[in-house]
Design a protein around this motif. Sequence first.
Motif, mmCIF file in Angstrom:
data_model
loop_
_atom_site.group_PDB
_atom_site.id
_atom_site.type_symbol
_atom_site.label_atom_id
_atom_site.label_comp_id
_atom_site.label_asym_id
_atom_site.label_seq_id
_atom_site.Cartn_x
_atom_site.Cartn_y
_atom_site.Cartn_z
ATOM 1 N N ARG A 322 0.817 -1.222 0.000
ATOM 2 C CA ARG A 322 0.000 0.000 0.000
ATOM 3 C C ARG A 322 0.848 1.269 0.000
ATOM 4 O O ARG A 322 0.338 2.363 0.199
ATOM 5 C CB ARG A 322 -0.925 -0.003 1.210
ATOM 6 C CG ARG A 322 -1.965 -1.118 1.229
ATOM 7 C CD ARG A 322 -2.757 -1.101 2.529
ATOM 8 N NE ARG A 322 -3.261 0.226 2.815
ATOM 9 C CZ ARG A 322 -3.531 0.687 4.054
ATOM 10 N NH1 ARG A 322 -3.292 -0.087 5.104
ATOM 11 N NH2 ARG A 322 -3.986 1.917 4.233
ATOM 12 N N GLY A 324 2.024 2.895 -2.324
ATOM 13 C CA GLY A 324 1.699 3.821 -3.397
ATOM 14 C C GLY A 324 0.529 4.731 -3.080
ATOM 15 O O GLY A 324 0.214 5.640 -3.862
ATOM 16 N N GLU A 325 -0.120 4.519 -1.943
ATOM 17 C CA GLU A 325 -1.277 5.339 -1.566
ATOM 18 C C GLU A 325 -0.821 6.729 -1.119
ATOM 19 O O GLU A 325 0.329 6.946 -0.745
ATOM 20 C CB GLU A 325 -2.060 4.651 -0.453
ATOM 21 C CG GLU A 325 -2.645 3.302 -0.874
ATOM 22 C CD GLU A 325 -3.380 2.608 0.254
ATOM 23 O OE1 GLU A 325 -3.479 3.203 1.361
ATOM 24 O OE2 GLU A 325 -3.860 1.473 0.046
ATOM 25 N N GLN A 326 -1.755 7.676 -1.109
ATOM 26 C CA GLN A 326 -1.426 9.060 -0.769
ATOM 27 C C GLN A 326 -1.387 9.300 0.735
ATOM 28 O O GLN A 326 -0.530 9.997 1.249
ATOM 29 C CB GLN A 326 -2.445 10.008 -1.418
ATOM 30 C CG GLN A 326 -2.417 9.991 -2.940
ATOM 31 C CD GLN A 326 -1.067 10.405 -3.481
ATOM 32 O OE1 GLN A 326 -0.493 11.411 -3.058
ATOM 33 N NE2 GLN A 326 -0.546 9.630 -4.432
ATOM 34 N N ASP A 327 -2.332 8.730 1.470
ATOM 35 C CA ASP A 327 -2.456 8.989 2.898
ATOM 36 C C ASP A 327 -1.669 7.958 3.687
ATOM 37 O O ASP A 327 -2.173 6.894 4.044
ATOM 38 C CB ASP A 327 -3.939 8.950 3.299
ATOM 39 C CG ASP A 327 -4.152 9.407 4.734
ATOM 40 O OD1 ASP A 327 -3.232 10.048 5.284
ATOM 41 O OD2 ASP A 327 -5.229 9.133 5.302
ATOM 42 N N ALA A 333 5.906 8.790 4.875
ATOM 43 C CA ALA A 333 5.380 9.668 3.829
ATOM 44 C C ALA A 333 6.518 10.364 3.096
ATOM 45 O O ALA A 333 7.654 10.433 3.566
ATOM 46 C CB ALA A 333 4.442 10.704 4.458
ATOM 47 N N SER A 335 9.194 11.269 -0.138
ATOM 48 C CA SER A 335 10.144 10.500 -0.945
ATOM 49 C C SER A 335 11.405 10.204 -0.137
ATOM 50 O O SER A 335 11.704 10.865 0.853
ATOM 51 C CB SER A 335 10.510 11.261 -2.221
ATOM 52 O OG SER A 335 11.135 12.496 -1.897
ATOM 53 N N GLU A 386 7.278 3.946 -5.737
ATOM 54 C CA GLU A 386 6.677 5.288 -5.733
ATOM 55 C C GLU A 386 7.229 6.160 -4.617
ATOM 56 O O GLU A 386 6.972 7.362 -4.576
ATOM 57 C CB GLU A 386 5.162 5.174 -5.630
ATOM 58 C CG GLU A 386 4.550 4.419 -6.810
ATOM 59 C CD GLU A 386 3.066 4.662 -6.955
ATOM 60 O OE1 GLU A 386 2.643 5.826 -6.754
ATOM 61 O OE2 GLU A 386 2.340 3.709 -7.254
ATOM 62 N N ARG A 387 7.975 5.581 -3.706
ATOM 63 C CA ARG A 387 8.554 6.347 -2.603
ATOM 64 C C ARG A 387 9.994 6.770 -2.899
ATOM 65 O O ARG A 387 10.646 7.405 -2.079
ATOM 66 C CB ARG A 387 8.525 5.525 -1.301
ATOM 67 C CG ARG A 387 7.130 5.052 -0.908
ATOM 68 C CD ARG A 387 6.430 6.025 0.030
ATOM 69 N NE ARG A 387 6.141 7.323 -0.551
ATOM 70 C CZ ARG A 387 5.052 7.605 -1.278
ATOM 71 N NH1 ARG A 387 4.150 6.679 -1.529
ATOM 72 N NH2 ARG A 387 4.854 8.818 -1.732
ATOM 73 N N LYS A 418 5.253 1.560 -13.878
ATOM 74 C CA LYS A 418 5.962 2.087 -12.710
ATOM 75 C C LYS A 418 7.477 1.914 -12.841
ATOM 76 O O LYS A 418 8.253 2.629 -12.188
ATOM 77 C CB LYS A 418 5.459 1.411 -11.439
ATOM 78 C CG LYS A 418 4.077 1.893 -11.002
ATOM 79 C CD LYS A 418 3.655 1.243 -9.724
ATOM 80 C CE LYS A 418 2.386 1.864 -9.142
ATOM 81 N NZ LYS A 418 1.307 2.115 -10.079
#
Length: 478
Positions: A322, A324-327, A333, A335, A386-387, A418
């Motif tokens: 998870r 890749g989620e925003q919250d 959180a 990068s 994504e991080r 990705k």
Amino acid sequence: MASLSPARIAAADVLSRVRRRNARARDLLRVSAPVARLTPADRALATRFTLGAVRASGAIDALLDAHLRRSHLEPRMRDALRISALELLWLATPVPVALSQGVELVRRVSPRGAGLANAVLHRVAEEDVPALAQARKRVESGSCTTSDIALVAALPAWLAGELVVSLGIESACHMALSAMEAPGAYVAGNACLHDDDEAERLLSAAGLIPRATCLPGCLTLFSAAGLAKSGLVDAADVVPADMAAQVVAWLASPAPSTRMLEVGQGRGTKSLLLECCAQRRGGLAQLSAVELEAFKVAVSRARMERAGLGAFVTCTAFDGCRLGEQDLPQEIAGSFDSVLVDAPCSGTGTLRRHPEIAWSLQESAVHVEGRSLPELQLAMFQAASERVGAGGTLAYATCSELREEDESIVAAFLASPKGARFSLVSPRVTPAFAALPPEAQGLVATMIGDDGMLRTSRADSADLPLDGHFLALLMCAV
């Protein structure tokens, strides 16, 4: 009547407890009172018998059953016969010794079974030992079948076949020839608490006979039986970890004062190694780690405090798929300069260290309906990517020897949307590799394939027994 050796008695008792409790042999060896009372030499022998019998259990049972008119054996008899068959087939114990000790080991638990034990073990010595020797010669020549590899390595046929597909016949043969050797005993000194000389002195004072290796901070122990009792592990003065795991940690380690995300923290061993490597490279990093299982997170958090890393490592219970989620929780959180995905895997590179895997792992554990291990690994890899910040590094690691969990996952990731902003880089071109001393660079170089990906088992040998770890390093575009 032969006098039974204390090591064999202790090993048989532990094997019986392993069977009754469905527990890990190594865990029960650590808490066994009979084992604790043995001399260091006998304790090492009992450990060898126990782990070897568990590691080869399926292969041994098939051979024993072939010599029985009926396959049922009283469980404690089977425990005893497994030890003696192991000695005959893979430990090169003199035949008269293995036979007499085996018969007496069975007599101890089943007096009426001594005659059966004598007959079965004689057939193992007369038929199976020569057959294994012939199979070993074929494997040594490289002109062998998958069945030969399975027999020599004491593996299920399906797993031997997977290893041939994954590694190629030459590497699979090399693996088979050393598969039943004892694992190496390695630790890493905790550079956050001690310099390397201090760590070596602590180990020497505990009677563990440490010797430095070419890898910074990595020591091999020539008398490792007392490590658990020494208190050095509980106090986080040293970190038990195979040299292969330490190589991966060094190459994936963060640069000093940077921000790193570790996905799949487990009980925190890799976190400790990563920070120790960073310290040896110039200073600690800020490490954020995620692990799905909350109880492991609690264990890791406590270890970080004992290791002096409470202010530098955060441990968060979170699903790596998870990311890749925003919250996201604050700790993970944004990068990161570097991300390590220490993916869940079959563990097929650690069979000598975790002997239960060989015969408990089912083919369906690698190929299952729904989400298979490779699907889970790819999902975690993609989410973690994504991080990674621009110009950052993404590392993917397993302790598997299976291509579908390693190279195939990297290829699938790079072919996905990705993966478009990433490119594969060889460990040879990284600052971490450059920071290694020349001898260690030479060793690591032998582990790197033409594709730029690392398999530590390429350097495995009798003089340097290593687990099989895989590592791929990728760079994010700026």
